[in-house]
Scaffold this motif. Structure first.
Motif, mmCIF file in Angstrom:
data_model
loop_
_atom_site.group_PDB
_atom_site.id
_atom_site.type_symbol
_atom_site.label_atom_id
_atom_site.label_comp_id
_atom_site.label_asym_id
_atom_site.label_seq_id
_atom_site.Cartn_x
_atom_site.Cartn_y
_atom_site.Cartn_z
ATOM 1 N N TYR A 61 41.482 64.049 86.233
ATOM 2 C CA TYR A 61 41.277 63.955 84.792
ATOM 3 C C TYR A 61 41.326 65.370 84.215
ATOM 4 O O TYR A 61 41.080 66.352 84.917
ATOM 5 C CB TYR A 61 39.899 63.355 84.468
ATOM 6 C CG TYR A 61 39.862 61.846 84.363
ATOM 7 C CD1 TYR A 61 39.528 61.225 83.162
ATOM 8 C CD2 TYR A 61 40.159 61.030 85.448
ATOM 9 C CE1 TYR A 61 39.473 59.845 83.057
ATOM 10 C CE2 TYR A 61 40.113 59.656 85.355
ATOM 11 C CZ TYR A 61 39.766 59.069 84.152
ATOM 12 O OH TYR A 61 39.725 57.694 84.048
ATOM 13 N N THR A 62 41.606 65.447 82.916
ATOM 14 C CA THR A 62 41.501 66.732 82.230
ATOM 15 C C THR A 62 40.026 67.110 82.104
ATOM 16 O O THR A 62 39.157 66.239 82.016
ATOM 17 C CB THR A 62 42.116 66.660 80.826
ATOM 18 O OG1 THR A 62 41.492 65.583 80.103
ATOM 19 C CG2 THR A 62 43.611 66.415 80.898
ATOM 20 N N THR A 63 39.739 68.392 82.110
ATOM 21 C CA THR A 63 38.347 68.838 82.056
ATOM 22 C C THR A 63 37.777 68.803 80.643
ATOM 23 O O THR A 63 36.572 68.683 80.460
ATOM 24 C CB THR A 63 38.213 70.259 82.625
ATOM 25 O OG1 THR A 63 39.139 71.116 81.963
ATOM 26 C CG2 THR A 63 38.505 70.275 84.116
ATOM 27 N N SER A 64 38.622 68.914 79.622
ATOM 28 C CA SER A 64 38.152 68.800 78.239
ATOM 29 C C SER A 64 38.640 67.471 77.674
ATOM 30 O O SER A 64 39.788 67.079 77.894
ATOM 31 C CB SER A 64 38.688 69.953 77.397
ATOM 32 O OG SER A 64 40.098 69.970 77.417
ATOM 33 N N SER A 65 37.773 66.754 76.979
ATOM 34 C CA SER A 65 38.086 65.396 76.498
ATOM 35 C C SER A 65 38.740 64.603 77.627
ATOM 36 O O SER A 65 39.927 64.263 77.557
ATOM 37 C CB SER A 65 39.005 65.447 75.272
ATOM 38 O OG SER A 65 38.425 66.176 74.231
ATOM 39 N N PRO A 66 37.991 64.321 78.692
ATOM 40 C CA PRO A 66 38.594 63.816 79.930
ATOM 41 C C PRO A 66 39.513 62.613 79.742
ATOM 42 O O PRO A 66 39.149 61.621 79.106
ATOM 43 C CB PRO A 66 37.364 63.437 80.766
ATOM 44 C CG PRO A 66 36.284 64.321 80.269
ATOM 45 C CD PRO A 66 36.530 64.436 78.795
ATOM 46 N N SER A 67 40.708 62.729 80.295
ATOM 47 C CA SER A 67 41.674 61.633 80.311
ATOM 48 C C SER A 67 42.462 61.719 81.611
ATOM 49 O O SER A 67 42.606 62.795 82.190
ATOM 50 C CB SER A 67 42.603 61.716 79.099
ATOM 51 O OG SER A 67 43.301 62.938 79.080
ATOM 52 N N GLY A 109 32.876 62.792 81.982
ATOM 53 C CA GLY A 109 32.557 62.821 80.561
ATOM 54 C C GLY A 109 31.532 61.727 80.246
ATOM 55 O O GLY A 109 30.519 61.610 80.917
ATOM 56 N N ASN A 110 31.839 60.909 79.255
ATOM 57 C CA ASN A 110 30.935 59.818 78.883
ATOM 58 C C ASN A 110 31.434 58.458 79.345
ATOM 59 O O ASN A 110 30.934 57.418 78.891
ATOM 60 C CB ASN A 110 30.745 59.792 77.358
ATOM 61 C CG ASN A 110 30.046 61.034 76.839
ATOM 62 O OD1 ASN A 110 29.086 61.495 77.453
ATOM 63 N ND2 ASN A 110 30.532 61.577 75.731
#
Length: 297
Positions: A61-67, A109-110
């Protein structure tokens, strides 16, 4: 010619004489998921066990705004305290220590951390490249598979993870691999499909026995252990407990009694713990006891 017949008989029976079912002194513990400033050096290490730290987690996943990133893994553990230099340091100071990383985990993330490949080939290619870079950067020895949520079918999971482990081993990037299933229908369908096809490249099964109900008894635990030994036939199933207050058979209520039973039957291949971060405030007393049990003859 007279001695050829008993010679042939000896060859026939010899494998059964030299390969008995034995136990192991392997102790494994997850570390780094809670960001509470824990360091490898905080954890007591018994020199008479084989000790595996398992960094938690690397996630595609991406570390910022995980996707999702289709196999392009990033580090999500406490990188301020669990650094490449700290990995090298703990291994240099303790020749019985190896360090692995775990893939996936429960959340990012959440939300949930899903296994969500775009295709088998592209996911495997991306995963091999990204994990090879992380493993070499951190001087790691193995990987653990702890995906718990899925947006793919079991065959896709089996092929992706099986090919990943096989490639990393064939490339000399890792020396061991483990899986971390628990007793949930979707989870088991994925991991058992993986085991059926690629069990030969998986060294340990970190079965999450702490995912069973709180208040599990010793007899129930032994029954669960035997069931999972059947599900992952031929695998080194490791009994486990959690120090975060979750379920299963707790160290206070009979876990070590169960381990002694397994040990007497030649079924104790090691112990693993979730997790060092939560154990720090408790003085690692159960880690010490686990390792003492494993180190005893």
């Amino acid at each position: 010619m007279e001695f050829s017949k008993p010679f042939l008989i000896l060859l026939t029976i010899q494998p059964f004489l030299i390969a008995p079912l034995t136990g192991s002194n392997l102790f494994r513990e997850y570390i780094g998921a809670e960001f509470n400033n824990i360091k490898f050096s905080d954890v007591p290490i018994n020199s008479n066990v084989e000790f595996h730290f398992i960094l938690s987690f690397a996630i595609d996943y991406t570390t910022s705004s995980p996707s999702p990133t289709n196999g392009k893994f990033n580090v999500f553990w406490d990188t301020d305290n669990l650094t490449p230099s700290q990995v090298s340091s703990i291994k240099n100071q303790n020749n019985n220590v190896k360090v692995a990383l775990s893939l996936g985990g429960d959340s990012v993330g959440n939300g949930n951390a899903y296994f969500n490949p775009s295709s088998i080939d592209s996911w495997v290619s991306n995963a091999v490249d990204s994990l090879t870079n992380i493993i070499k950067q951190y001087n790691l020895d193995g990987i653990d598979i702890d995906y718990e949520h899925f947006k793919s079918d079991p065959q896709t999971f089996a092929q992706c993870i099986g090919k990943l482990i096989t490639t990393l081993k064939n490339n000399g990037v890792i020396s061991f691999a483990s899986i971390a299933p628990f007793d949930d229908d979707q989870v088991q369908s994925n991991y058992m499909a993986l085991w059926k096809q690629y069990g030969h490249v998986i060294d340990y099964v970190n079965f999450q026995f702490y995912a069973y109900d709180k208040g599990t008894s010793v007899s129930q635990f032994i029954k669960y252990f035997d069931t999972q030994s059947s599900n992952y036939e031929g695998g080194k199933i490791l009994p486990s407990f959690a120090t975060d207050g979750s379920g299963g058979l707790s160290p206070e209520n009979g876990f070590f009694n169960a381990c002694n039973q397994l040990k007497s039957q030649g079924k104790l291949h090691g112990i693993f713990v979730w997790d060092a971060d939560d154990s720090m405030s408790k003085g690692f007393r159960y880690e010490k006891r686990s390792q003492a049990l494993l180190a005893s003859s």
